[in-house]
Design a protein around this motif. Structure first.
Motif, mmCIF file in Angstrom:
data_model
loop_
_atom_site.group_PDB
_atom_site.id
_atom_site.type_symbol
_atom_site.label_atom_id
_atom_site.label_comp_id
_atom_site.label_asym_id
_atom_site.label_seq_id
_atom_site.Cartn_x
_atom_site.Cartn_y
_atom_site.Cartn_z
ATOM 1 N N GLY A 29 -4.520 -8.617 -8.714
ATOM 2 C CA GLY A 29 -3.627 -8.105 -7.982
ATOM 3 C C GLY A 29 -3.411 -6.971 -7.132
ATOM 4 O O GLY A 29 -4.996 -6.213 -8.075
ATOM 5 N N ASN A 30 -3.532 -6.352 -6.105
ATOM 6 C CA ASN A 30 -3.230 -4.464 -6.226
ATOM 7 C C ASN A 30 -2.632 -4.367 -6.165
ATOM 8 O O ASN A 30 -2.189 -3.751 -5.731
ATOM 9 C CB ASN A 30 -3.967 -4.507 -4.363
ATOM 10 N N PRO A 31 -2.094 -2.834 -7.013
ATOM 11 C CA PRO A 31 -1.744 -1.793 -7.537
ATOM 12 C C PRO A 31 -0.546 -1.025 -6.632
ATOM 13 O O PRO A 31 0.113 -0.558 -6.134
ATOM 14 C CB PRO A 31 -1.909 -1.820 -8.990
ATOM 15 N N VAL A 32 -1.461 -0.478 -5.517
ATOM 16 C CA VAL A 32 -1.600 0.409 -4.878
ATOM 17 C C VAL A 32 -0.691 -0.006 -3.719
ATOM 18 O O VAL A 32 0.124 1.172 -3.817
ATOM 19 C CB VAL A 32 -3.573 1.223 -4.475
ATOM 20 N N ASP A 33 -1.044 -0.742 -3.119
ATOM 21 C CA ASP A 33 -0.043 -1.564 -2.291
ATOM 22 C C ASP A 33 0.934 -3.239 -2.170
ATOM 23 O O ASP A 33 1.671 -3.179 -1.767
ATOM 24 C CB ASP A 33 -0.316 -1.179 -0.525
ATOM 25 N N GLY A 34 0.247 -3.533 -3.887
ATOM 26 C CA GLY A 34 1.362 -4.966 -4.371
ATOM 27 C C GLY A 34 0.357 -6.222 -3.463
ATOM 28 O O GLY A 34 1.175 -6.419 -3.918
ATOM 29 N N ASP A 35 -0.265 -6.175 -3.145
ATOM 30 C CA ASP A 35 -1.200 -7.094 -2.592
ATOM 31 C C ASP A 35 -1.488 -7.948 -3.563
ATOM 32 O O ASP A 35 -1.383 -8.037 -4.775
ATOM 33 C CB ASP A 35 -2.258 -6.592 -1.914
ATOM 34 N N SER A 36 -1.341 -9.477 -3.866
ATOM 35 C CA SER A 36 -1.506 -10.388 -4.366
ATOM 36 C C SER A 36 -2.303 -11.186 -3.896
ATOM 37 O O SER A 36 -1.999 -12.017 -2.726
ATOM 38 C CB SER A 36 0.121 -10.690 -4.878
ATOM 39 N N GLY A 57 1.097 -10.389 1.474
ATOM 40 C CA GLY A 57 0.154 -8.314 1.011
ATOM 41 C C GLY A 57 -0.009 -7.996 2.503
ATOM 42 O O GLY A 57 0.564 -8.211 3.401
ATOM 43 N N CYS A 58 -0.665 -6.818 3.039
ATOM 44 C CA CYS A 58 -1.311 -6.334 4.025
ATOM 45 C C CYS A 58 -1.887 -6.928 4.596
ATOM 46 O O CYS A 58 -2.852 -7.547 4.454
ATOM 47 C CB CYS A 58 -1.665 -4.993 3.709
ATOM 48 N N GLY A 59 -2.428 -7.136 5.726
ATOM 49 C CA GLY A 59 -3.507 -7.091 6.871
ATOM 50 C C GLY A 59 -4.670 -7.321 5.941
ATOM 51 O O GLY A 59 -4.860 -8.087 6.605
ATOM 52 N N HIS A 98 -9.181 3.559 4.363
ATOM 53 C CA HIS A 98 -7.938 3.780 2.639
ATOM 54 C C HIS A 98 -7.100 2.232 2.263
ATOM 55 O O HIS A 98 -6.644 2.053 2.255
ATOM 56 C CB HIS A 98 -6.417 4.039 3.818
ATOM 57 N N LYS A 99 -7.775 1.041 2.884
ATOM 58 C CA LYS A 99 -7.651 0.016 3.237
ATOM 59 C C LYS A 99 -8.612 -1.324 2.365
ATOM 60 O O LYS A 99 -8.486 -2.183 1.942
ATOM 61 C CB LYS A 99 -7.888 -0.545 4.816
ATOM 62 N N ILE A 100 -9.583 -0.275 1.429
ATOM 63 C CA ILE A 100 -11.128 -0.374 1.354
ATOM 64 C C ILE A 100 -10.278 -1.621 -0.518
ATOM 65 O O ILE A 100 -10.600 -2.706 -0.921
ATOM 66 C CB ILE A 100 -11.920 0.010 0.958
ATOM 67 N N ASN A 101 -9.453 -0.870 -1.151
ATOM 68 C CA ASN A 101 -8.568 -0.773 -2.319
ATOM 69 C C ASN A 101 -7.941 -2.720 -2.261
ATOM 70 O O ASN A 101 -8.176 -3.182 -2.951
ATOM 71 C CB ASN A 101 -7.493 -0.566 -2.847
ATOM 72 N N CYS A 102 -7.656 -2.997 -0.629
ATOM 73 C CA CYS A 102 -6.686 -4.113 -0.352
ATOM 74 C C CYS A 102 -7.454 -5.352 -0.697
ATOM 75 O O CYS A 102 -8.082 -6.275 -1.096
ATOM 76 C CB CYS A 102 -5.931 -4.589 0.945
ATOM 77 N N SER A 103 -9.071 -5.326 0.122
ATOM 78 C CA SER A 103 -10.089 -5.721 0.330
ATOM 79 C C SER A 103 -11.207 -5.963 -1.310
ATOM 80 O O SER A 103 -11.847 -7.223 -1.166
ATOM 81 C CB SER A 103 -10.997 -5.905 1.285
HETATM 82 ZN ZN LIG Z 1 -3.012 -3.661 1.272
#
Ligand SMILES: [Zn+2]
Length: 127
Positions: A29-36, A57-59, A98-103
């Motif tokens: 999971g990514n706590p920054v924007d809640g991706d799972s 989560g996000c794109g 700013h999306k690197i946390n997500c991937s």
């Molecule tokens: Zn994300």
């Protein structure tokens, strides 16, 4: 904001879904924007025979999950363990900074799935 490769994986995600009788399941999971991200793997003779992902989560998180499954499918477990989050982002042609946390959680989820698979093998062996 996303490049064409990322948009392609977003509109047509590869290997999306679940494997009901998976050999290994991993979550990150990514706590920054809640991706799972949850990764399911099916292993045959040391090779990742099938792999699917379920991502909320996000794109960027969805595109990274999709690309990760493409990179890992058909690979030996040892090789799949070497896949890094950086490789996933690179294979996507880069992501907005700013999306690197997500991937950055896709490979983590795969590594967790492999660890889960290995822990089950040991359990079976000990019995
Ligand atoms: Zn994300």
């Amino acid at each position: 904001m996303y490049n064409e490769k990322v948009l392609d994986h977003l509109s047509n995600p590869r290997n999306a879904g679940e494997i009901p009788d998976a050999d290994g399941i991993g979550h990150a999971g990514n706590p920054v924007d809640g991706d799972s991200i949850t990764i399911y793997i099916k292993v045959k003779e040391g090779i990742i025979d099938d792999i699917k992902f379920k991502t909320f989560g996000c794109g960027a998180a969805i595109a990274a999950s999709s690309m990760l499954t493409v990179l890992a499918k058909g690979k030996a477990i040892e090789e799949a363990l070497k896949i890094t989050n950086e490789q996933v982002a690179e294979a996507l042609g880069g992501l907005p900074p700013h999306k690197i946390n997500c991937s950055n959680i896709a490979a983590d989820a795969l590594h967790a799935a492999i660890a889960d698979y290995r822990s089950k093998i040991k359990f079976t062996f000990l019995r």
